[in-house]
Design a protein around this motif. Structure first.
Motif, PDB file in Angstrom:
ATOM      1  N   UNK A 153       0.965  -1.166   0.142  1.00 29.71           N
ATOM      2  CA  UNK A 153       0.053  -0.019   0.084  1.00 29.71           C
ATOM      3  C   UNK A 153       0.885   1.138  -0.025  1.00 29.71           C
ATOM      4  N   UNK A 154       0.168   2.444  -0.415  1.00 30.38           N
ATOM      5  CA  UNK A 154       1.215   3.846  -0.561  1.00 30.38           C
ATOM      6  C   UNK A 154       0.005   4.521   0.334  1.00 30.38           C
ATOM      7  N   UNK A 177     -11.121  -7.703  -9.405  1.00 31.33           N
ATOM      8  CA  UNK A 177     -10.332  -7.268  -8.030  1.00 31.33           C
ATOM      9  C   UNK A 177      -9.023  -6.945  -8.916  1.00 31.33           C
ATOM     10  N   UNK A 178      -8.599  -5.652  -8.489  1.00 33.03           N
ATOM     11  CA  UNK A 178      -7.686  -4.898  -9.001  1.00 33.03           C
ATOM     12  C   UNK A 178      -6.370  -4.798  -7.901  1.00 33.03           C
ATOM     13  N   UNK A 179      -5.264  -5.634  -8.311  1.00 39.23           N
ATOM     14  CA  UNK A 179      -4.326  -5.110  -7.408  1.00 39.23           C
ATOM     15  C   UNK A 179      -2.971  -4.319  -7.896  1.00 39.23           C
ATOM     16  N   UNK A 180      -2.938  -3.266  -7.396  1.00 40.53           N
ATOM     17  CA  UNK A 180      -1.848  -2.381  -7.853  1.00 40.53           C
ATOM     18  C   UNK A 180      -0.576  -2.644  -7.224  1.00 40.53           C
ATOM     19  N   UNK A 181       0.435  -3.168  -8.281  1.00 37.61           N
ATOM     20  CA  UNK A 181       1.760  -3.640  -7.577  1.00 37.61           C
ATOM     21  C   UNK A 181       2.579  -2.742  -8.095  1.00 37.61           C
ATOM     22  N   UNK A 182       2.648  -1.497  -7.924  1.00 38.56           N
ATOM     23  CA  UNK A 182       3.404  -0.278  -8.375  1.00 38.56           C
ATOM     24  C   UNK A 182       4.887  -0.543  -7.669  1.00 38.56           C
ATOM     25  N   UNK A 183       4.983  -1.098  -6.413  1.00 37.12           N
ATOM     26  CA  UNK A 183       6.053  -1.363  -5.505  1.00 37.12           C
ATOM     27  C   UNK A 183       6.412  -2.695  -5.103  1.00 37.12           C
ATOM     28  N   UNK A 184       5.793  -3.609  -5.886  1.00 38.69           N
ATOM     29  CA  UNK A 184       5.999  -5.071  -5.561  1.00 38.69           C
ATOM     30  C   UNK A 184       7.598  -5.592  -5.666  1.00 38.69           C
ATOM     31  N   UNK A 185       8.228  -4.800  -6.448  1.00 29.02           N
ATOM     32  CA  UNK A 185       9.693  -5.390  -6.700  1.00 29.02           C
ATOM     33  C   UNK A 185      10.648  -5.157  -5.435  1.00 29.02           C
ATOM     34  N   UNK A 186       9.998  -4.362  -4.392  1.00 28.75           N
ATOM     35  CA  UNK A 186      11.049  -3.939  -3.379  1.00 28.75           C
ATOM     36  C   UNK A 186      10.545  -5.092  -2.249  1.00 28.75           C
ATOM     37  N   UNK A 187      10.113  -6.297  -2.402  1.00 27.55           N
ATOM     38  CA  UNK A 187       9.800  -7.190  -1.299  1.00 27.55           C
ATOM     39  C   UNK A 187       8.419  -7.697  -1.065  1.00 27.55           C
TER      40      UNK A 187
END
Ligand code: PMP
Length: 353
Positions: A153-154, A177-187
């Protein structure tokens, strides 16, 4: 506002992007960009394509979609690319939410969700986070609404487990269901692994953070073929050339160099852990982040004051005025050198206060 602005839109409150002041050189820790430049192959691709700007771009975005399909182990037609992930989020809201399928998302999350909802006149409900800023997944189980969750989350940086995401997706079979993974690559763990199991799951990602391409504007979504086809209907009804030829080629080149970017993510994670420790030593409360930013507050200084003091000293962080988070600042993780400067400056500010 002109007298011509329509009745429907005149109350729209637009999204406020992070500030980009030009008055001096800042250490920019306010918009979650990567501190690392793109790889050489990316700059070369941009230069090469810039010689062909008299020609329209490929509306199918074949180069980058092929590489995305390869990296994420999905089919070519399970991928759509857009002008930043903001655009695909807007398309997804247009395509999958309406009066009968209203939107549901946390009250503290990415600020564009309510804006896109209002722009498209889609009713929405904001669900309060728990007092520790985590998401209570029970709020999203079997809700019969179009759920949107940023994971992590942000601006909190807190991630849900893939098991929890699956429970939400499984319990809402009649809604996307929309999963917004803008930051997923950081863990955090990506839900892309679930797309062949659930036809109602749309995973959204971006090249803006982990792949150092915020300025090129490239986002994408992965999901069931029919969901992607619907998004393409919206895309071809707005702007089939939404991704320019330099960005298409740059995206493909970035994916060929994927190891370089994933190594950069490891460095950011290390720098994040260093920063969290140092902030805690200074007495800050820091939420557990799986993103390229941390969300932190201190009892020793008001959140807005710290933001302003840092800005005066040439360091930009992001402060939000919403009451329940106004004591916090969201700090992007940069190079170790930048983070050392940040910690030094915060220590000084605390001493002077
Ligand atoms: N989702 C989240 C959670 C974000 O923080 C951002 C970046 N501001 C975006 C999506 C959009 O990023 P972009 O349009 O640059 O891909």
């Amino acid at each position: 506002m002109s007298k011509f602005f329509t009745e429907n839109l005149k109350n729209l409150t637009p999204y406020t992007p992070g500030e980009q002041p030009k008055d001096m050189q800042y250490i920019k820790l306010n918009t979650n960009e990567s501190p690392f430049a793109p790889s050489k192959a990316v700059s070369d691709a941009v230069l090469r394509e810039s010689q062909k700007l008299q020609l329209y771009s490929d509306p199918e975005c074949t180069s980058v979609r092929k590489e995305l399909a390869r990296i994420y182990g999905v089919d070519f037609d399970q991928v759509i690319v857009t002008n930043g992930s903001d655009e695909v989020l807007n398309f997804a809201f247009m395509a999958f939410a309406d009066d009968k399928s209203p939107l549901l998302f946390p009250n503290i999350t990415y600020g564009f969700y309510p804006v896109f909802a209002e722009l498209n006149r889609i009713p929405y409900t904001e669900v309060p986070l728990k007092s520790d800023f985590t998401i209570d997944i029970n709020d999203y189980i079997g809700v019969n609404k179009t759920v949107v969750i940023a994971n992590p989350n942000a601006p909190t940086g807190i991630a849900l487990s893939i098991e929890d995401i699956e429970k939400i997706v499984k319990s809402n079979p009649d809604n996307v269901v929309i999963i917004d993974e803008a930051y997923v690559d950081f863990g955090a763990k990506s839900a892309v692994s679930l797309i062949n199991k659930y036809d109602n799951l749309l995973v959204v990602q971006t090249f803006s953070k982990s792949r150092s391409m915020a300025g090129a504007r490239l986002g994408f979504a992965i999901g069931n073929k029919s969901l992607i086809a619907d998004l393409n209907t919206i895309r071809y009804s707005t702007n089939p050339y939404n991704v320019n030829r330099m960005t298409d080629a740059a995206g493909a080149a970035a994916l060929i160099d994927n190891d370089y970017y994933m190594d950069n993510c490891k460095t950011i994670i290390e720098n994040r852990e260093w920063t969290v420790n140092e902030l805690k030593k200074l007495g800050f409360e820091v939420l557990e982040s799986k993103a390229n930013f941390v969300f932190a507050k201190s009892d020793k200084i008001d959140g807005e004051k710290l933001y302003l003091e840092l800005k005066n000293r040439g360091i930009l962080v992001r402060h939000f005025t919403k009451e329940c988070i106004c004591q916090y600042n969201r700090i992007t993780i940069g190079t170790l050198e930048q983070m050392q400067k940040l910690i030094e400056t915060i220590s000084l500010i605390l001493k002077e206060n």
